[in-house]
Motif scaffolding. Structure first.
Motif, short mmCIF file in Angstrom:
data_model
loop_
_atom_site.label_atom_id
_atom_site.label_comp_id
_atom_site.label_asym_id
_atom_site.label_seq_id
_atom_site.Cartn_x
_atom_site.Cartn_y
_atom_site.Cartn_z
N SER A 187 0.84 -1.21 0.00
CA SER A 187 0.00 0.00 0.00
C SER A 187 0.87 1.26 0.00
O SER A 187 2.04 1.22 0.39
N ARG A 188 0.26 2.34 -0.43
CA ARG A 188 0.95 3.64 -0.38
C ARG A 188 1.28 3.99 1.06
O ARG A 188 2.33 4.55 1.35
N GLN A 189 0.39 3.63 1.98
CA GLN A 189 0.62 3.89 3.40
C GLN A 189 1.89 3.19 3.89
O GLN A 189 2.62 3.73 4.71
N THR A 190 2.17 2.00 3.36
CA THR A 190 3.40 1.29 3.73
C THR A 190 4.62 2.09 3.29
O THR A 190 5.57 2.24 4.06
N ILE A 191 4.58 2.62 2.08
CA ILE A 191 5.70 3.43 1.58
C ILE A 191 5.87 4.67 2.45
O ILE A 191 6.99 5.03 2.83
N ILE A 192 4.77 5.32 2.78
CA ILE A 192 4.83 6.51 3.63
C ILE A 192 5.46 6.15 4.98
O ILE A 192 6.34 6.86 5.47
N SER A 193 5.02 5.06 5.57
CA SER A 193 5.54 4.64 6.87
C SER A 193 7.02 4.30 6.81
O SER A 193 7.78 4.62 7.73
N ILE A 194 7.45 3.66 5.73
CA ILE A 194 8.86 3.34 5.57
C ILE A 194 9.67 4.63 5.43
O ILE A 194 10.71 4.80 6.08
N GLU A 195 9.21 5.52 4.57
CA GLU A 195 9.93 6.77 4.35
C GLU A 195 10.02 7.62 5.62
O GLU A 195 11.00 8.34 5.81
N ASN A 196 9.01 7.55 6.46
CA ASN A 196 9.01 8.32 7.71
C ASN A 196 9.61 7.54 8.87
O ASN A 196 9.51 7.98 10.02
N VAL A 197 10.23 6.42 8.58
CA VAL A 197 10.92 5.56 9.54
C VAL A 197 9.98 5.14 10.68
O VAL A 197 10.38 5.03 11.82
N ARG A 198 8.73 4.91 10.35
CA ARG A 198 7.78 4.39 11.34
C ARG A 198 7.62 2.88 11.19
O ARG A 198 7.03 2.23 12.03
N TYR A 199 8.11 2.34 10.07
CA TYR A 199 7.97 0.92 9.78
C TYR A 199 9.27 0.43 9.13
O TYR A 199 9.76 1.06 8.19
N LYS A 200 9.79 -0.66 9.63
CA LYS A 200 10.98 -1.28 9.02
C LYS A 200 10.50 -2.35 8.05
O LYS A 200 9.74 -3.24 8.44
N PRO A 201 10.93 -2.27 6.80
CA PRO A 201 10.46 -3.27 5.83
C PRO A 201 11.00 -4.65 6.18
O PRO A 201 12.07 -4.79 6.75
N THR A 202 10.22 -5.65 5.81
CA THR A 202 10.68 -7.03 5.97
C THR A 202 11.87 -7.25 5.05
O THR A 202 12.12 -6.47 4.12
N LEU A 203 12.58 -8.31 5.27
CA LEU A 203 13.71 -8.64 4.42
C LEU A 203 13.25 -8.83 2.98
O LEU A 203 13.89 -8.38 2.03
N GLU A 204 12.10 -9.48 2.81
CA GLU A 204 11.56 -9.69 1.47
C GLU A 204 11.26 -8.36 0.77
O GLU A 204 11.60 -8.17 -0.40
N LEU A 205 10.63 -7.44 1.49
CA LEU A 205 10.31 -6.13 0.90
C LEU A 205 11.58 -5.33 0.64
O LEU A 205 11.70 -4.69 -0.41
N ALA A 206 12.53 -5.38 1.55
CA ALA A 206 13.81 -4.69 1.34
C ALA A 206 14.49 -5.22 0.08
O ALA A 206 15.03 -4.45 -0.72
N TYR A 207 14.43 -6.54 -0.12
CA TYR A 207 15.03 -7.13 -1.32
C TYR A 207 14.32 -6.65 -2.58
O TYR A 207 14.96 -6.31 -3.58
N LYS A 208 12.99 -6.57 -2.54
CA LYS A 208 12.23 -6.07 -3.69
C LYS A 208 12.62 -4.63 -4.01
O LYS A 208 12.75 -4.25 -5.18
N ILE A 209 12.80 -3.82 -2.97
CA ILE A 209 13.15 -2.41 -3.15
C ILE A 209 14.51 -2.28 -3.83
O ILE A 209 14.64 -1.56 -4.82
N VAL A 210 15.52 -2.97 -3.31
CA VAL A 210 16.85 -2.83 -3.89
C VAL A 210 16.92 -3.45 -5.28
O VAL A 210 17.65 -2.95 -6.14
N THR A 211 16.16 -4.51 -5.51
CA THR A 211 16.12 -5.11 -6.85
C THR A 211 15.51 -4.15 -7.85
O THR A 211 16.02 -3.97 -8.96
N LEU A 212 14.42 -3.50 -7.46
CA LEU A 212 13.76 -2.52 -8.33
C LEU A 212 14.71 -1.38 -8.69
O LEU A 212 14.79 -0.96 -9.84
#
Length: 67
Positions: free
Chosen positions: A26-51
């Motif tokens: 969700s967009r809310q997940t991206i907002i939370s990650i960018e505002n350092v309120r949520y740490k992405p899972t390893l799987e999501l972190a991998y998707k981010i760096v792969t992208l």
């Protein structure tokens, strides 16, 4: 944990909505990650760096925990 997700997202010209669609979150997940309120899972972190075609160290800054 610090990160450079917003910096990378904007350098690729993605909106938060576009990035969330590409990552399947969700967009809310991206907002939370960018505002350092949520740490992405390893799987999501991998998707981010792969992208962004980067190493995980280029996006995420891991700080050692105090003992």
């Amino acid at each position: 944990m610090e990160h450079r997700i917003k910096e990378r997202r904007t350098s690729f010209g993605y909106t938060q909505e576009q990035l969330s669609e590409k990552l399947g979150v969700s967009r809310q997940t991206i907002i939370s990650i960018e505002n350092v309120r949520y740490k992405p899972t390893l799987e999501l972190a991998y998707k981010i760096v792969t992208l962004f075609q980067l190493r995980i160290e280029d996006v995420f800054i891991f700080e050692k925990e105090s003992e």
